[in-house]
Structures are given as C-alpha cells and as structure tokens.
Design a protein around this motif. Structure first.
Motif, short mmCIF file in Angstrom:
data_model
loop_
_atom_site.label_atom_id
_atom_site.label_comp_id
_atom_site.label_asym_id
_atom_site.label_seq_id
_atom_site.Cartn_x
_atom_site.Cartn_y
_atom_site.Cartn_z
N GLY A 160 -11.62 16.86 -2.47
CA GLY A 160 -10.19 16.58 -2.50
C GLY A 160 -9.77 15.13 -2.44
N LYS A 161 -10.72 14.17 -2.37
CA LYS A 161 -10.33 12.76 -2.28
C LYS A 161 -9.52 12.33 -3.50
N SER A 162 -10.06 12.60 -4.67
CA SER A 162 -9.37 12.19 -5.90
C SER A 162 -8.06 12.95 -6.07
N THR A 163 -8.04 14.21 -5.68
CA THR A 163 -6.81 14.99 -5.76
C THR A 163 -5.72 14.37 -4.90
N LEU A 164 -6.09 13.94 -3.69
CA LEU A 164 -5.13 13.31 -2.78
C LEU A 164 -4.54 12.06 -3.42
N MET A 223 -0.03 9.35 -6.63
CA MET A 223 0.43 8.72 -7.88
C MET A 223 1.33 9.64 -8.70
N ASN A 224 1.47 10.89 -8.28
CA ASN A 224 2.25 11.89 -9.02
C ASN A 224 1.59 12.30 -10.34
N TYR A 225 0.27 12.07 -10.43
CA TYR A 225 -0.46 12.57 -11.59
C TYR A 225 -0.71 14.07 -11.45
N ILE A 226 -0.72 14.54 -10.20
CA ILE A 226 -0.79 15.97 -9.90
C ILE A 226 0.42 16.33 -9.06
N LYS A 263 5.74 16.76 -0.10
CA LYS A 263 6.27 15.61 -0.85
C LYS A 263 5.64 14.31 -0.39
N VAL A 264 5.72 13.32 -1.28
CA VAL A 264 5.27 11.96 -1.01
C VAL A 264 6.52 11.11 -0.80
N ILE A 265 6.56 10.34 0.29
CA ILE A 265 7.73 9.52 0.60
C ILE A 265 7.29 8.07 0.77
N LEU A 266 7.91 7.17 0.04
CA LEU A 266 7.59 5.74 0.12
C LEU A 266 8.72 5.01 0.83
N ASN A 267 8.36 4.23 1.84
CA ASN A 267 9.33 3.41 2.58
C ASN A 267 10.53 4.22 3.09
N HIS A 268 10.25 5.41 3.58
CA HIS A 268 11.22 6.29 4.23
C HIS A 268 12.27 6.89 3.29
N GLU A 269 12.28 6.52 2.01
CA GLU A 269 13.40 6.97 1.17
C GLU A 269 13.03 7.41 -0.24
N LEU A 270 12.06 6.76 -0.85
CA LEU A 270 11.76 7.07 -2.25
C LEU A 270 10.84 8.28 -2.37
N GLU A 271 11.23 9.25 -3.22
CA GLU A 271 10.41 10.43 -3.49
C GLU A 271 10.33 10.65 -5.00
N TYR A 272 9.35 11.44 -5.41
CA TYR A 272 9.19 11.75 -6.83
C TYR A 272 10.15 12.87 -7.25
N THR A 273 11.43 12.62 -7.12
CA THR A 273 12.41 13.65 -7.45
C THR A 273 12.92 13.55 -8.87
N ASN A 274 12.73 12.38 -9.49
CA ASN A 274 13.15 12.20 -10.88
C ASN A 274 12.36 11.05 -11.51
N LYS A 275 12.53 10.88 -12.82
CA LYS A 275 11.76 9.87 -13.54
C LYS A 275 12.12 8.46 -13.08
N MET A 304 -3.05 2.41 -8.70
CA MET A 304 -4.38 2.98 -8.51
C MET A 304 -5.36 2.20 -9.38
N MET A 305 -6.47 1.82 -8.80
CA MET A 305 -7.48 1.06 -9.53
C MET A 305 -7.91 1.83 -10.77
N PRO A 306 -7.90 1.16 -11.95
CA PRO A 306 -8.31 1.86 -13.17
C PRO A 306 -9.78 2.22 -13.15
N ASP A 307 -10.14 3.19 -13.96
CA ASP A 307 -11.53 3.60 -14.12
C ASP A 307 -12.14 2.79 -15.26
N GLN A 308 -13.46 2.67 -15.27
CA GLN A 308 -14.11 1.91 -16.34
C GLN A 308 -13.81 2.50 -17.72
N SER A 309 -13.57 3.80 -17.77
CA SER A 309 -13.25 4.44 -19.06
C SER A 309 -11.87 4.04 -19.57
#
Length: 302
Positions: A39-43, A48-51, A57-69, A81-86
């Motif tokens: 589950g490390k990569s899933t977390l 990142m909201n890729y999953i 929910k994920v909350i950034l700085n007490h207020e921002l959530e992934y509720t819209n684009k 997130m650090m990119p992969d070599q691929s």
C-alpha cells in the motif's frame, strides 16, 4: 501540512488502505516502510489524487481538498511526486527536463544550476537522457522534484540504483529540505539509511499505517534498551539464559539475537558484556533495536 482523514481504498474486495488517518507536518521527514504490494504507492497516489479513495479525504493546509478541478490545480502547485525513470524523454537532455519541471511549478530558475552542482551532474546534464546510466537517471528524477520546490514532496524508492556516496548525498539534501520547512514523505527499503534522517517512520500492513514507536515503545529515544548480537549459537544462548534468567532473549529471522536490557544498571550491563567476551562473542553492539530488527519482527515473525 497535509492530513489524511479516514482514507479507505479497496481493490477487488480487499482493503489496500483501511481508515488511514494521519497528519504530516512542515519541516518533517516521514519514512514509509513495508514489503512490496502493501500500500505504500497507493497511499502516495491517493495524496496526489491519482487514485480516488473509496472513502475519506486529503486536506492540505487545513482547507484545500480534492473537491473540484480548480482545487486539484491549487494542491498540485504545492504537492509533487518524484517522477519515475519511465517518465523521462530519452531524446532530450537532463537540463531540459529540469527546465520543464521548473516551469510547471513556476519555481526559482536559480534552483536548476544549484541542484546540478549539488548533485554533481554538470558533466552529463546537457546530454540526452537516453545515454544515461540507471544511477544518472535516478539522480535526474530526484533533481526534477527538487527544482519543483513544492511544499510537500513525495518520493517512492528515491535511492534505487544509487551508490553509497549518492545515497548519502541525497540524504543530506533531504535534511536540507526539511530545514526549509518542507514536508518530505519517503518510501524506502534502505532501512539503515532511512533511520538516520526520518523524524517519524511508519510500517504498513493490512491496510493500516503503524508508527514504529507503537511497535517498539521508545524507539525514537536514545536510551540503551538492547544488546544486539550476531550469530549467537543455541549453546551460548542456553548458557546465557541460565546466568541471566530474567532477560528476554529473542533471535530474529535475519540471524540477529536481541537481549533486552532496558532496566539494567551499568554494573549489570557490564556483566552481560563480560559474559559475551568470555564466550568469544565479538560481534555485538549496545544501544537500541535497529529498524532492520523491527522490520524482521513485524513482517517476518508475525
């Protein structure tokens, strides 16, 4: 600051993440330790909201959530997130990659040159990445995240393919990012290295995030708790148990034997050392359990 609140992810009826609630603070390096597929990569992908989690929910700085684009764009200006070599383009140079990442996050362009110098990349940074070795590609991926200069940085196996010199170098840069107030989350199998710089370390098992200090109370303290012995024979263990019957002695699957000396004074501890020397045991250390020991206990003996 980033908070995960009651995060749950299920795949095919199986809990990959189960009601995970945790807060990661500014100026903190977080270590994630677990076997592959736990589950490390899933977390990280949830952060990142890729999953999209099934709940929570994920909350950034007490207020921002992934509720819209619009909010997702705002969060991704602060979280990377650090990119992969691929993800690298073989037909363009390493420096072009750094310029792209600096532009995407609108970071200070001076970071490009300082990062190239800090990571010793000057001799090859203008060459196409298709000519790079695995170690060079890994350093470039790390450099790309550094030049993004985000508030929160996620790194999955950042040390892969690196020699000891570059492992130490990147470790020092991570500590520097911490001093700048960054939140750095690192998933790694290099446990001895991770133990040196991480402020908090979590194991992952059965969808849960477990603080290492909960597995071994006092792990993050510097007091003497353990005598760690390599290759202690059954005969010597039996002899030791007769002389020190009150001591808890445990041999792990990695061949290391741990002797619990939490409540020993210096005199009694000295007798343990004297016993080991009298029995020709030379490979031992006095201190606390190592992260590698806890890993063995938690994953291989439970």
């Amino acid at each position: 600051m980033i908070e995960l609140k009651n995060i749950g992810v299920q795949f095919s009826g199986r809990d990959i993440l189960k009601d995970v609630s945790v807060m990661f603070n500014p100026g903190e390096i977080i270590g994630l330790v677990a076997p592959n597929g736990t589950g490390k990569s899933t977390l990280m992908n949830v952060i990142m909201n890729y999953i999209n989690p099934n709940n929570g929910k994920v909350i950034l700085n007490h207020e921002l959530e992934y509720t819209n684009k619009k909010n997702e764009v705002k969060i991704h200006q602060l979280v990377s997130m650090m990119p992969d070599q691929s993800d690298l383009y073989n037909q363009i140079s390493g420096k072009e990659h750094l310029k792209i990442y600096s532009s995407m996050w609108n970071s200070n362009r001076k970071l490009i040159e300082s990062t190239i110098k800090e990571l010793g990349m000057k001799s090859y940074i203008k060459k196409n990445t298709g000519t790079y070795s695995l170690g060079m590609r890994q350093r470039l991926c790390f450099a790309m995240q550094i030049v993004s200069d985000t508030q929160v940085m996620l790194m999955d196996e950042v040390m892969n393919g690196l020699d000891p010199t570059h492992v130490e170098l990147i470790s020092q840069i991570l500590v520097k990012k911490k001093s700048e107030g960054k939140t750095v989350i690192v998933a790694s199998h290099l446990l001895e290295n991770l133990e040196k710089y991480a402020d908090r370390i979590f194991f992952m098992k059965n969808g849960e995030l477990i603080l290492v200090n909960a597995v071994s109370p006092g792990f993050d303290e510097r007091e003497i708790t353990t005598v760690r012995v390599t290759d202690l024979t059954d005969k010597i263990k039996e002899k030791f148990s007769k002389e020190f019957p009150e001591r808890n002695v445990r041999t792990l699957s990695n061949g290391v034997t741990l002797i619990d000396v939490r409540e020993y004074d210096s005199g009694r501890l000295g007798k343990v050392v004297e016993f080991l020397k009298e029995n020709q045991i030379k490979e031992f250390s006095i201190g606390k359990e190592a992260l590698t020991d806890l890993y063995s206990m938690y994953y291989q003996e439970r």
